[in-house]
Every structure is written in C-alpha cells, then in structure tokens.
Motif scaffolding. Structure first.
Motif, PDB file in Angstrom:
ATOM      1  N   UNK A 206      -5.747  -5.983 -18.740  1.00 57.29           N
ATOM      2  CA  UNK A 206      -6.773  -5.295 -19.646  1.00 57.29           C
ATOM      3  C   UNK A 206      -7.987  -5.234 -18.906  1.00 57.29           C
ATOM      4  N   UNK A 207      -8.389  -6.337 -18.413  1.00 58.68           N
ATOM      5  CA  UNK A 207      -9.846  -6.356 -17.499  1.00 58.68           C
ATOM      6  C   UNK A 207      -9.789  -5.441 -16.290  1.00 58.68           C
ATOM      7  N   UNK A 208      -8.753  -5.401 -15.777  1.00 60.02           N
ATOM      8  CA  UNK A 208      -8.584  -4.449 -14.565  1.00 60.02           C
ATOM      9  C   UNK A 208      -8.589  -3.025 -14.977  1.00 60.02           C
ATOM     10  N   UNK A 209      -8.032  -2.631 -16.415  1.00 58.78           N
ATOM     11  CA  UNK A 209      -7.947  -1.322 -16.702  1.00 58.78           C
ATOM     12  C   UNK A 209      -9.481  -0.825 -17.042  1.00 58.78           C
ATOM     13  N   UNK A 210     -10.087  -1.722 -17.408  1.00 55.22           N
ATOM     14  CA  UNK A 210     -11.748  -1.367 -17.927  1.00 55.22           C
ATOM     15  C   UNK A 210     -12.549  -0.914 -16.861  1.00 55.22           C
ATOM     16  N   UNK A 211     -11.963  -1.176 -15.524  1.00 59.31           N
ATOM     17  CA  UNK A 211     -12.742  -0.524 -14.149  1.00 59.31           C
ATOM     18  C   UNK A 211     -12.879   0.672 -14.270  1.00 59.31           C
ATOM     19  N   UNK A 212     -11.673   1.358 -14.968  1.00 54.22           N
ATOM     20  CA  UNK A 212     -11.551   3.067 -14.997  1.00 54.22           C
ATOM     21  C   UNK A 212     -12.237   3.607 -16.175  1.00 54.22           C
TER      22      UNK A 212
ATOM     23  N   UNK B 179       2.314   7.597 -21.014  1.00 53.45           N
ATOM     24  CA  UNK B 179       3.127   6.743 -19.799  1.00 53.45           C
ATOM     25  C   UNK B 179       2.468   7.401 -18.466  1.00 53.45           C
ATOM     26  N   UNK B 180       2.238   6.348 -17.714  1.00 51.40           N
ATOM     27  CA  UNK B 180       1.465   6.571 -16.349  1.00 51.40           C
ATOM     28  C   UNK B 180       2.635   5.710 -15.624  1.00 51.40           C
ATOM     29  N   UNK B 181       3.297   6.299 -14.660  1.00 51.21           N
ATOM     30  CA  UNK B 181       4.252   5.511 -13.692  1.00 51.21           C
ATOM     31  C   UNK B 181       3.424   5.161 -12.621  1.00 51.21           C
TER      32      UNK B 181
ATOM     33  N   UNK C  95     -12.580  -1.436  -5.843  1.00 52.02           N
ATOM     34  CA  UNK C  95     -12.618   0.155  -5.733  1.00 52.02           C
ATOM     35  C   UNK C  95     -11.250   0.599  -5.982  1.00 52.02           C
ATOM     36  N   UNK C  96     -11.185   1.210  -7.293  1.00 52.31           N
ATOM     37  CA  UNK C  96      -9.592   1.688  -7.601  1.00 52.31           C
ATOM     38  C   UNK C  96      -9.573   3.153  -7.950  1.00 52.31           C
ATOM     39  N   UNK C  97      -8.595   3.966  -7.660  1.00 54.14           N
ATOM     40  CA  UNK C  97      -8.251   5.250  -8.017  1.00 54.14           C
ATOM     41  C   UNK C  97      -7.529   5.326  -9.243  1.00 54.14           C
ATOM     42  N   UNK C  98      -8.224   5.964 -10.481  1.00 52.30           N
ATOM     43  CA  UNK C  98      -7.827   6.159 -11.600  1.00 52.30           C
ATOM     44  C   UNK C  98      -7.289   7.304 -11.975  1.00 52.30           C
ATOM     45  N   UNK C  99      -6.209   7.123 -12.779  1.00 47.13           N
ATOM     46  CA  UNK C  99      -5.495   8.654 -13.487  1.00 47.13           C
ATOM     47  C   UNK C  99      -5.084   8.221 -14.801  1.00 47.13           C
ATOM     48  N   UNK C 100      -5.551   9.240 -15.788  1.00 48.63           N
ATOM     49  CA  UNK C 100      -5.373   8.998 -17.222  1.00 48.63           C
ATOM     50  C   UNK C 100      -6.002   7.833 -17.593  1.00 48.63           C
ATOM     51  N   UNK C 101      -7.281   7.284 -17.162  1.00 51.12           N
ATOM     52  CA  UNK C 101      -7.838   6.227 -17.683  1.00 51.12           C
ATOM     53  C   UNK C 101      -7.287   4.726 -16.997  1.00 51.12           C
ATOM     54  N   UNK C 102      -6.393   5.023 -16.387  1.00 51.98           N
ATOM     55  CA  UNK C 102      -5.419   3.655 -15.806  1.00 51.98           C
ATOM     56  C   UNK C 102      -5.640   3.406 -14.473  1.00 51.98           C
ATOM     57  N   UNK C 103      -5.616   2.221 -13.574  1.00 48.73           N
ATOM     58  CA  UNK C 103      -5.481   2.220 -12.170  1.00 48.73           C
ATOM     59  C   UNK C 103      -4.194   2.783 -11.709  1.00 48.73           C
ATOM     60  N   UNK C 104      -4.295   3.625 -10.664  1.00 51.07           N
ATOM     61  CA  UNK C 104      -3.212   4.115  -9.937  1.00 51.07           C
ATOM     62  C   UNK C 104      -3.092   3.768  -8.493  1.00 51.07           C
ATOM     63  N   UNK C 105      -4.096   3.333  -7.903  1.00 50.21           N
ATOM     64  CA  UNK C 105      -4.294   3.006  -6.380  1.00 50.21           C
ATOM     65  C   UNK C 105      -5.135   2.066  -6.213  1.00 50.21           C
ATOM     66  N   UNK C 106      -4.998   0.842  -5.589  1.00 52.89           N
ATOM     67  CA  UNK C 106      -6.005   0.228  -5.024  1.00 52.89           C
ATOM     68  C   UNK C 106      -6.544   0.630  -3.917  1.00 52.89           C
ATOM     69  N   UNK C 107      -7.853   1.002  -3.674  1.00 53.61           N
ATOM     70  CA  UNK C 107      -8.532   1.192  -2.602  1.00 53.61           C
ATOM     71  C   UNK C 107      -8.966   0.432  -1.563  1.00 53.61           C
ATOM     72  N   UNK C 108      -9.851  -0.323  -2.090  1.00 50.38           N
ATOM     73  CA  UNK C 108     -10.533  -1.563  -1.357  1.00 50.38           C
ATOM     74  C   UNK C 108     -11.277  -2.427  -1.974  1.00 50.38           C
ATOM     75  N   UNK C 109     -11.644  -3.431  -1.367  1.00 43.84           N
ATOM     76  CA  UNK C 109     -12.456  -4.398  -1.895  1.00 43.84           C
ATOM     77  C   UNK C 109     -13.805  -4.520  -1.252  1.00 43.84           C
TER      78      UNK C 109
END
Length: 151
Positions: free
Chosen positions: A80-86, A30-32, A128-142
């Motif tokens: 699922x496609x966005x998650x793959x960035x991590x 679980x990744x809040x 560019x995303x910040x990832x935690x536990x293999x999932x996106x957590x923060x949107x950094x920039x485009x």
C-alpha cells in the motif's frame, strides 16, 4: 496415441480468468502488470531476515523464479505504501513515471557469473516507478541521495 496426464499449462488461462473475475467483482481494476511488479520487486515483511544479504538475494531470486537475472531490486515496504508513489506520495517525472517523495528500504541483488550466486546491497533511497491505472507496473531505478558522489 495421445499422452495423458496433468497439464498445468492448460490451467493458466482459467486461473487468469478467475483472478480477473474476482478482482472485477470486488470493484477493483485488475492490473496484471502490478501483479508481475509485486512478484519481482516487493518483499514485505522482509523474507529470510536472519540470512546474510548475499544469501537473502540468492534465496529470493530462487523463490521468485528470477534466478540468473543480472540485477533485481526488492522494495522492503508494504504494498500500500509503494502504491502511493503512483498517486499522493510521488512526483510526476514523465509519462507514467513517478519519483517517490520518501526513501524506501531496498535490497539490490546483482548476479555474479563466476560464483553463480548473488551479491546484495541494502540501502535506503528514493525510487522511480512506472505506473499504470494508479498502480506500479515497472521498477525504473533508485535515486542516489542528494550530495552523494558516485564513482
């Protein structure tokens, strides 16, 4: 005398505990932070597709309870496609930061304090995303496409 009546705020901890229990029982972490990321930045399929881009932004910011926030970016791609960035579809760009290998359809919404509404811009860019536990957590920039001049 105590006030009686519905107290939705008192149900929040119970709902969070229930969501965590369901995620753990399904064998998933679980990744809040990912839940919050999806609320703020993921819109697929694109809502209000027939609306003008400015109306889209205004409606989405109201719908997601983000109205008044200076700027926000919606990624119009499946989660699922966005998650793959991590993982497989991203390059490491620092601690917990990943740049997408591919471009995404995004909508950038910018708040106009004079009209109290949003101006939108649709584009296709790497993110560019910040990832935690293999999932996106923060949107950094485009990222600006290579070779494009920024004024």
């Amino acid at each position: 005398m105590a006030l009686h009546g519905p107290r939705p705020a008192s149900l929040l901890p119970l709902l969070l505990l229930l969501a965590a229990g369901l995620a753990l029982s399904a064998g998933q972490n679980w990744n809040p932070l990912n839940d919050l990321f999806r609320k703020r930045h993921v819109d697929n399929p694109r809502s209000f597709d027939s609306a003008t881009i400015n109306d889209y932004c205004t409606k989405m910011m109201w719908r997601r309870a983000l109205y008044g926030r200076h700027t926000n970016t919606f990624i119009n791609a499946p989660p699922a496609v966005i998650n793959n960035v991590c993982s497989t579809d991203g390059k490491v760009k620092g601690p917990y930061r990943y740049e997408s290998n591919n471009s995404f359809d995004i909508t950038v919404c910018i708040y106009n304090h004079f009209t109290l509404s949003y101006t939108g811009l649709r584009t296709n860019q790497k993110i560019v995303l910040s990832c935690w536990k293999g999932l996106p957590a923060l949107y950094i920039k485009h990222m600006q496409p290579e070779g494009m001049m920024v004024p």
